[in-house]
Write a protein that holds these residues in place. Structure first.
Motif, PDB file in Angstrom:
ATOM      1  N   UNK A  73       0.843  -1.199   0.000  1.00  0.00           N
ATOM      2  CA  UNK A  73       0.000   0.000   0.000  1.00  0.00           C
ATOM      3  C   UNK A  73       0.876   1.246   0.000  1.00  0.00           C
ATOM      4  N   UNK A  74       1.136   1.771  -1.188  1.00  0.00           N
ATOM      5  CA  UNK A  74       1.969   2.959  -1.311  1.00  0.00           C
ATOM      6  C   UNK A  74       1.115   4.214  -1.229  1.00  0.00           C
ATOM      7  N   UNK A  75       1.606   5.221  -0.514  1.00  0.00           N
ATOM      8  CA  UNK A  75       0.826   6.457  -0.394  1.00  0.00           C
ATOM      9  C   UNK A  75       0.869   7.281  -1.678  1.00  0.00           C
ATOM     10  N   UNK A  76      -0.251   7.899  -2.000  1.00  0.00           N
ATOM     11  CA  UNK A  76      -0.280   8.876  -3.087  1.00  0.00           C
ATOM     12  C   UNK A  76      -0.180  10.252  -2.442  1.00  0.00           C
ATOM     13  N   UNK A  77       0.556  11.131  -3.078  1.00  0.00           N
ATOM     14  CA  UNK A  77       0.849  12.442  -2.517  1.00  0.00           C
ATOM     15  C   UNK A  77      -0.242  13.445  -2.871  1.00  0.00           C
ATOM     16  N   UNK A  78      -0.883  14.056  -1.864  1.00  0.00           N
ATOM     17  CA  UNK A  78      -1.782  15.164  -2.176  1.00  0.00           C
ATOM     18  C   UNK A  78      -0.932  16.365  -2.607  1.00  0.00           C
ATOM     19  N   UNK A  79      -1.539  17.308  -3.277  1.00  0.00           N
ATOM     20  CA  UNK A  79      -0.815  18.469  -3.800  1.00  0.00           C
ATOM     21  C   UNK A  79      -0.001  19.170  -2.716  1.00  0.00           C
ATOM     22  N   UNK A  80      -0.579  19.347  -1.543  1.00  0.00           N
ATOM     23  CA  UNK A  80       0.141  20.038  -0.464  1.00  0.00           C
ATOM     24  C   UNK A  80       1.419  19.296  -0.092  1.00  0.00           C
ATOM     25  N   UNK A  81       1.367  17.975  -0.020  1.00  0.00           N
ATOM     26  CA  UNK A  81       2.558  17.182   0.324  1.00  0.00           C
ATOM     27  C   UNK A  81       3.562  17.171  -0.817  1.00  0.00           C
ATOM     28  N   UNK A  82       3.072  17.241  -2.060  1.00  0.00           N
ATOM     29  CA  UNK A  82       3.964  17.253  -3.225  1.00  0.00           C
ATOM     30  C   UNK A  82       4.934  18.426  -3.162  1.00  0.00           C
ATOM     31  N   UNK A  83       4.485  19.531  -2.590  1.00  0.00           N
ATOM     32  CA  UNK A  83       5.343  20.709  -2.487  1.00  0.00           C
ATOM     33  C   UNK A  83       5.964  20.864  -1.100  1.00  0.00           C
ATOM     34  N   UNK A  84       5.259  20.423  -0.056  1.00  0.00           N
ATOM     35  CA  UNK A  84       5.776  20.587   1.301  1.00  0.00           C
ATOM     36  C   UNK A  84       7.021  19.738   1.547  1.00  0.00           C
ATOM     37  N   UNK A  85       7.036  18.518   1.052  1.00  0.00           N
ATOM     38  CA  UNK A  85       8.207  17.665   1.276  1.00  0.00           C
ATOM     39  C   UNK A  85       9.484  18.264   0.674  1.00  0.00           C
ATOM     40  N   UNK A  86       9.486  18.622  -0.619  1.00  0.00           N
ATOM     41  CA  UNK A  86      10.732  19.204  -1.158  1.00  0.00           C
ATOM     42  C   UNK A  86      11.021  20.604  -0.626  1.00  0.00           C
ATOM     43  N   UNK A  92      -0.299  19.103   5.232  1.00  0.00           N
ATOM     44  CA  UNK A  92      -1.208  17.973   4.958  1.00  0.00           C
ATOM     45  C   UNK A  92      -1.279  17.066   6.186  1.00  0.00           C
ATOM     46  N   UNK A  93      -1.863  17.574   7.289  1.00  0.00           N
ATOM     47  CA  UNK A  93      -1.807  16.829   8.555  1.00  0.00           C
ATOM     48  C   UNK A  93      -2.461  15.449   8.514  1.00  0.00           C
ATOM     49  N   UNK A  94      -3.599  15.307   7.867  1.00  0.00           N
ATOM     50  CA  UNK A  94      -4.269  13.996   7.828  1.00  0.00           C
ATOM     51  C   UNK A  94      -3.420  12.992   7.052  1.00  0.00           C
ATOM     52  N   UNK A  95      -2.917  13.407   5.898  1.00  0.00           N
ATOM     53  CA  UNK A  95      -2.073  12.527   5.093  1.00  0.00           C
ATOM     54  C   UNK A  95      -0.806  12.168   5.867  1.00  0.00           C
ATOM     55  N   UNK A  96      -0.204  13.152   6.507  1.00  0.00           N
ATOM     56  CA  UNK A  96       0.994  12.919   7.303  1.00  0.00           C
ATOM     57  C   UNK A  96       0.731  11.837   8.345  1.00  0.00           C
ATOM     58  N   UNK A  97      -0.374  11.961   9.078  1.00  0.00           N
ATOM     59  CA  UNK A  97      -0.700  10.990  10.120  1.00  0.00           C
ATOM     60  C   UNK A  97      -0.923   9.589   9.578  1.00  0.00           C
ATOM     61  N   UNK A  98      -1.507   9.485   8.393  1.00  0.00           N
ATOM     62  CA  UNK A  98      -1.743   8.176   7.779  1.00  0.00           C
ATOM     63  C   UNK A  98      -0.448   7.526   7.303  1.00  0.00           C
ATOM     64  N   UNK A  99       0.459   8.328   6.770  1.00  0.00           N
ATOM     65  CA  UNK A  99       1.667   7.793   6.134  1.00  0.00           C
ATOM     66  C   UNK A  99       2.822   7.648   7.113  1.00  0.00           C
ATOM     67  N   UNK A 133       8.135  18.405   9.214  1.00  0.00           N
ATOM     68  CA  UNK A 133       7.377  19.468   9.893  1.00  0.00           C
ATOM     69  C   UNK A 133       6.496  20.249   8.916  1.00  0.00           C
ATOM     70  N   UNK A 134       7.055  20.627   7.769  1.00  0.00           N
ATOM     71  CA  UNK A 134       6.273  21.379   6.797  1.00  0.00           C
ATOM     72  C   UNK A 134       5.130  20.531   6.238  1.00  0.00           C
ATOM     73  N   UNK A 135       5.369  19.253   6.043  1.00  0.00           N
ATOM     74  CA  UNK A 135       4.321  18.365   5.548  1.00  0.00           C
ATOM     75  C   UNK A 135       3.243  18.159   6.609  1.00  0.00           C
ATOM     76  N   UNK A 136       3.634  18.052   7.851  1.00  0.00           N
ATOM     77  CA  UNK A 136       2.666  17.950   8.941  1.00  0.00           C
ATOM     78  C   UNK A 136       1.747  19.165   8.953  1.00  0.00           C
TER      79      UNK A 136
END
Length: 181
Positions: free
Chosen positions: A82-95, A140-147, A134-137
């Motif tokens: 089960x690989x996570x798909x990146x929401x738009x916010x995480x796509x930019x927050x991680x880098x 995209x807090x819900x996605x962060x918590x799931x992944x 931290x920026x991803x949290x």
């Protein structure tokens, strides 16, 4: 989730944060972010932190996240992981977080009297991880918590320093970096 799946998810989720600093080295050059300014007699960041490198790093990480999103369904079908798909916010927050972490580490290095490229164990290996998470949290807090479950975070903290040393060693051998760390 078994240990193999945990490792795969951790690496998959962090790839958009792992790539930016390498892309920034390749794109390097240009105007330094600090504009040559000093603080307390030392450069604020140094010549190694440029606007172009930062922009290219963030763009590379975001593009990679988009590519991973396109690949995820295929990989999941063939592996049952089960690989996570990146929401738009995480796509930019991680880098973006990864680049901010590298900039913050440069600032700390200058304040502690270290020159550009000087080793600073643990800070060099984990600065971008902490800021990316931290920026991803925040973004995209819900996605962060799931992944980013506790086991995934443990893998990231253990594996990242090893990956960092290996990739920097390769960049050094290829003549892309002046030091192997």
């Amino acid at each position: 989730m078994d240990i193999f799946e945990t490792i795969v998810v951790a690496l998959w989720a962090m790839l958009p944060a792992y790539v930016p600093n390498n892309a920034a080295v390749l794109a390097g050059g240009g105007r330094p972010i600090d504009g040559g300014r000093t603080w307390g007699g030392r450069r604020v960041l140094g010549d190694g932190k440029t606007w172009r490198g930062t922009a290219v790093g963030i763009a590379a990480g975001a593009v990679l996240a988009a590519i991973l999103n396109a690949l995820a369904p295929v990989v999941v079908r063939t592996s049952d992981i089960a690989l996570p798909e990146f929401p738009l916010a995480a796509m930019f927050a991680l880098p973006a977080g990864a680049m901010l972490g590298d900039i913050a580490a440069s600032f700390i290095k200058r304040r502690t009297g270290r020159q550009r490229g000087a080793a600073f164990p643990l800070l060099d290996q984990l600065d971008f991880v902490v800021f990316a998470l931290l920026l991803t949290l925040l973004a995209a807090p819900a996605w962060f918590g799931d992944v980013f479950t506790v086991p995934v975070l443990v893998v990231i903290v253990v594996v990242t320093p090893l990956l960092h040393l290996v990739t920097n060693g390769i960049a050094y051998l290829l003549g892309l970096k002046d030091e192997p760390w």
